[in-house]
Design a protein around this motif. Sequence first.
Motif, PDB file in Angstrom:
ATOM      1  N   VAL A   1       0.844  -1.208   0.000  1.00  0.00           N
ATOM      2  CA  VAL A   1       0.000   0.000   0.000  1.00  0.00           C
ATOM      3  C   VAL A   1       0.876   1.253   0.000  1.00  0.00           C
ATOM      4  CG1 VAL A   1      -1.813   1.266   1.236  1.00  0.00           C
ATOM      5  CG2 VAL A   1      -1.829  -1.244   1.216  1.00  0.00           C
ATOM      6  N   ILE A   2       1.952   1.228   0.812  1.00  0.00           N
ATOM      7  CA  ILE A   2       2.886   2.360   0.852  1.00  0.00           C
ATOM      8  C   ILE A   2       3.550   2.539  -0.512  1.00  0.00           C
ATOM      9  CG2 ILE A   2       5.041   3.189   1.867  1.00  0.00           C
ATOM     10  CD1 ILE A   2       4.182   1.854   4.492  1.00  0.00           C
ATOM     11  N   LEU A   3       3.913   1.426  -1.151  1.00  0.00           N
ATOM     12  CA  LEU A   3       4.504   1.495  -2.491  1.00  0.00           C
ATOM     13  C   LEU A   3       3.514   2.108  -3.484  1.00  0.00           C
ATOM     14  CD1 LEU A   3       7.006   0.733  -4.207  1.00  0.00           C
ATOM     15  CD2 LEU A   3       5.871  -1.441  -4.697  1.00  0.00           C
ATOM     16  N   GLY A   4       2.241   1.726  -3.362  1.00  0.00           N
ATOM     17  CA  GLY A   4       1.217   2.290  -4.232  1.00  0.00           C
ATOM     18  C   GLY A   4       1.020   3.780  -4.001  1.00  0.00           C
TER      19      GLY A   4
ATOM     20  N   TRP B   1       8.687   3.869 -17.456  1.00  0.00           N
ATOM     21  CA  TRP B   1       7.660   4.234 -16.471  1.00  0.00           C
ATOM     22  C   TRP B   1       6.298   4.149 -17.130  1.00  0.00           C
ATOM     23  CZ3 TRP B   1       7.995   5.047 -11.340  1.00  0.00           C
ATOM     24  CH2 TRP B   1       6.902   5.638 -10.688  1.00  0.00           C
ATOM     25  N   GLY B   2       5.331   3.612 -16.438  1.00  0.00           N
ATOM     26  CA  GLY B   2       3.996   3.569 -17.029  1.00  0.00           C
ATOM     27  C   GLY B   2       3.105   2.534 -16.384  1.00  0.00           C
ATOM     28  N   ALA B   3       3.597   1.307 -16.255  1.00  0.00           N
ATOM     29  CA  ALA B   3       2.780   0.238 -15.689  1.00  0.00           C
ATOM     30  C   ALA B   3       2.476   0.506 -14.214  1.00  0.00           C
ATOM     31  CB  ALA B   3       3.492  -1.096 -15.845  1.00  0.00           C
ATOM     32  N   ALA B   4       1.296   0.136 -13.804  1.00  0.00           N
ATOM     33  CA  ALA B   4       0.874   0.358 -12.417  1.00  0.00           C
ATOM     34  C   ALA B   4       1.563  -0.651 -11.493  1.00  0.00           C
ATOM     35  CB  ALA B   4      -0.628   0.215 -12.303  1.00  0.00           C
ATOM     36  N   PHE B   5       1.787  -0.238 -10.254  1.00  0.00           N
ATOM     37  CA  PHE B   5       2.320  -1.148  -9.239  1.00  0.00           C
ATOM     38  C   PHE B   5       1.863  -0.678  -7.871  1.00  0.00           C
ATOM     39  CE2 PHE B   5       5.667   1.971 -10.231  1.00  0.00           C
ATOM     40  CZ  PHE B   5       5.936   2.519  -8.990  1.00  0.00           C
ATOM     41  N   GLY B   6       2.102  -1.491  -6.853  1.00  0.00           N
ATOM     42  CA  GLY B   6       1.602  -1.172  -5.525  1.00  0.00           C
ATOM     43  C   GLY B   6       0.187  -1.688  -5.354  1.00  0.00           C
ATOM     44  N   ALA B   7      -0.428  -1.317  -4.248  1.00  0.00           N
ATOM     45  CA  ALA B   7      -1.772  -1.814  -3.938  1.00  0.00           C
ATOM     46  C   ALA B   7      -2.597  -0.745  -3.250  1.00  0.00           C
ATOM     47  CB  ALA B   7      -1.678  -3.064  -3.053  1.00  0.00           C
ATOM     48  N   GLU B   8      -3.891  -0.924  -3.299  1.00  0.00           N
ATOM     49  CA  GLU B   8      -4.827  -0.082  -2.537  1.00  0.00           C
ATOM     50  C   GLU B   8      -5.132  -0.788  -1.232  1.00  0.00           C
ATOM     51  OE1 GLU B   8      -6.200   2.831  -3.403  1.00  0.00           O
ATOM     52  OE2 GLU B   8      -5.441   3.008  -5.459  1.00  0.00           O
ATOM     53  N   GLY B   9      -5.452  -0.014  -0.201  1.00  0.00           N
ATOM     54  CA  GLY B   9      -5.813  -0.630   1.062  1.00  0.00           C
ATOM     55  C   GLY B   9      -5.571   0.283   2.241  1.00  0.00           C
TER      56      GLY B   9
END
Length: 691
Positions: free
Chosen positions: A455-458, A634-642
């Motif tokens: 989540v922090i990474l996102g 750079w472009g693709a999504a990464f990380g998470a929601e929460g």
Amino acid sequence: MPKLTIDGREIEVEAGATIIQAADLLGIEIPRFCYHERLAIAGNCRMCLVEVEKMPKPVASCAMPVGEGMVVKTNTPVVRKARQGVMEFLLLNHPLDCPICDQGGECDLQDQAMAYGSDKNRCQEGKRAVPDKDYGPLVQTMMTRCIQCTRCVRFISEIAGTPVLGGLGRGEHLEITRYVGAAVSSELSGNLIDLCPVGALTNKPASYTYRSWELKKTESIDVMDALGASIRVDTRGNEVIRVLPRVNEDVNEEWLSDRSRFAVDGLKRQRLDRPYVRKDGKLVAVTWPEALAAVAAKLKGLNGSQIAAIAGDQADAESLLATKDLLAALGSANLDCRSDGAKLDASVRASYLFNSTAAGIEQADALLIIGSNPRKENPVLNSRIRKRWQKGGFKIARIGHKGDLTYQYEHLGDQASILKDIAEGKHPFFEVLKSAAKPALIIGQGALTRADGAVILGLARKLADAAGLVKDGWNGFNVLHTAAARVGGLDLGFVPGAGGKDTAAIVDGAAKGEVKALVLLGADDIDMKGLGDAFVVYVGTHGDAGAHRADVILPAAAYTEKSATYVNLEGRAQQTRLAVFPPGEAKEDWRIVKALAEALGKSLPYDSLKAIRQRLAQAAPAFAAIGEVTPAAWGAAFGAEGALGDGALVSNIDNFYMTDPISRASKTMAECTAAFGGGCNHKHKKTGTHG
């Protein structure tokens, strides 16, 4: 740009350059003691005197700016006489102990005395003696040899950012000493030895054990942290005597951290030099065929889901690739190079690189540090940040533990929710980043190893997009790794495959009996007590935690004992070179894995170092460009929601001096831990100063 003439040769240089800099560009050697191109100009040794037309007397070339039409002569009778006079003064009080001095053979004073020294001494007074100072367990002092060049004072103040040295007294009574009660506890203090032009500061752990001309020199790279500094390994026989930095402007300039420099004594302590198999609860030395047969006997009856592998922080790319290929042949997707549980996304390369590069961080004009302590996690990189801060116009903020980073910053707090506020534009520092021309953030492993690390990474990704951290020619999204093996492992996809288990799930599966066999590739930092009854094969160098838990130990080679490939935090593939041979029956890691595969009836498609490196280049583009940064798109999504957790963001390194099996086996690092309490932000028990 002014033009000048030096010894009849014309050159055009930038305005503000000094005569000595112009001469260096021409390859004209001017002797110097106090001048150093990375330090402020002092102009106090006077060895660099030259003649300049229309000036009445010789001038110090290190402190004299060039002028249009200036005519300089560096080798006239007047210049030589002036330098001989300076040398005579420098040698007035210098002790005659060159035969026993560790600097002998590498001493600037010796070299210049050969060129400008006299065979007579006109001074009849006795030489002065200066009491030695205690600079701690790393730097040996012999202050009677000191010529007061002040390089050490300038380095510790300007580069290291821990101003604890200074001059006391005047004239002949001047001494370089510590301030009252201060400990020389910088994580970069070993560089004082390289800077000292005489034998006043030398390598304390290796004092009186070598002569410089006895040593064989091998160029290599450091793997004690993720920067991959360029180093030179000096050996005698089959023993590593010392490690020195090499100049690499793109990576480490010419500096090296104390752990990388002084932990080398750990290379010969607690080493695994023969295979072991646990019999009746005790580890018993066996032959290689017996050890491999013991592993094969346990693994042959298992299916792929019951086998797993975890790679440690110093695993090289060749062994990572071989282990991944072996597990694929066994039908297992249970593998992970993130032994600390970091929530890094191997599918998006830009999400785990230090994208602005080590040298590029000097271009940033705003910086947010998230859950990291760069001073402990990477002191050389931290000196780059300090270097940029000293130029001014650089706003730095930090979310995490409050402590001395050697530069001023705004402490925003230690809760992850602050990052969320900044990412959503609710915090004043968002505008600082958005208005900057080249904004940057650094996210540390302390933030990514938390349960909410993804989540922090996102949120960091969201902030990078919202504040414009990524734009044409600039990517300010940076992950600060602490493990040399991490980026290479992620590049090779040494992460769980479809349906596979990560580090936490492997440990949990071992405890439940789901994972029955586990290969540890130098992984010592996982929960060994939580592995239940799993059969553990440890491929490593030292008798650390993994070896104590192992059922079979297969002894491997350390980074000075093999030619191996690593990818540093920037995404730059680099290679170590064999400086000494592995002890006893230890072998290169990838050869151990290949032998293990053959014992299991599996064939890996390479049988030489050249062949496996060709396979590396096919597996990931970075390995085809050794020494170069392979940037990530750079472009693709990464990380998470929460939801975010409530705990404070802290660094993942408690003790700077002991982070891996080599440094934990080092007597010198143990002495540093006792003296300095593990690095910065810890108080020295005796002096009360910050180390």
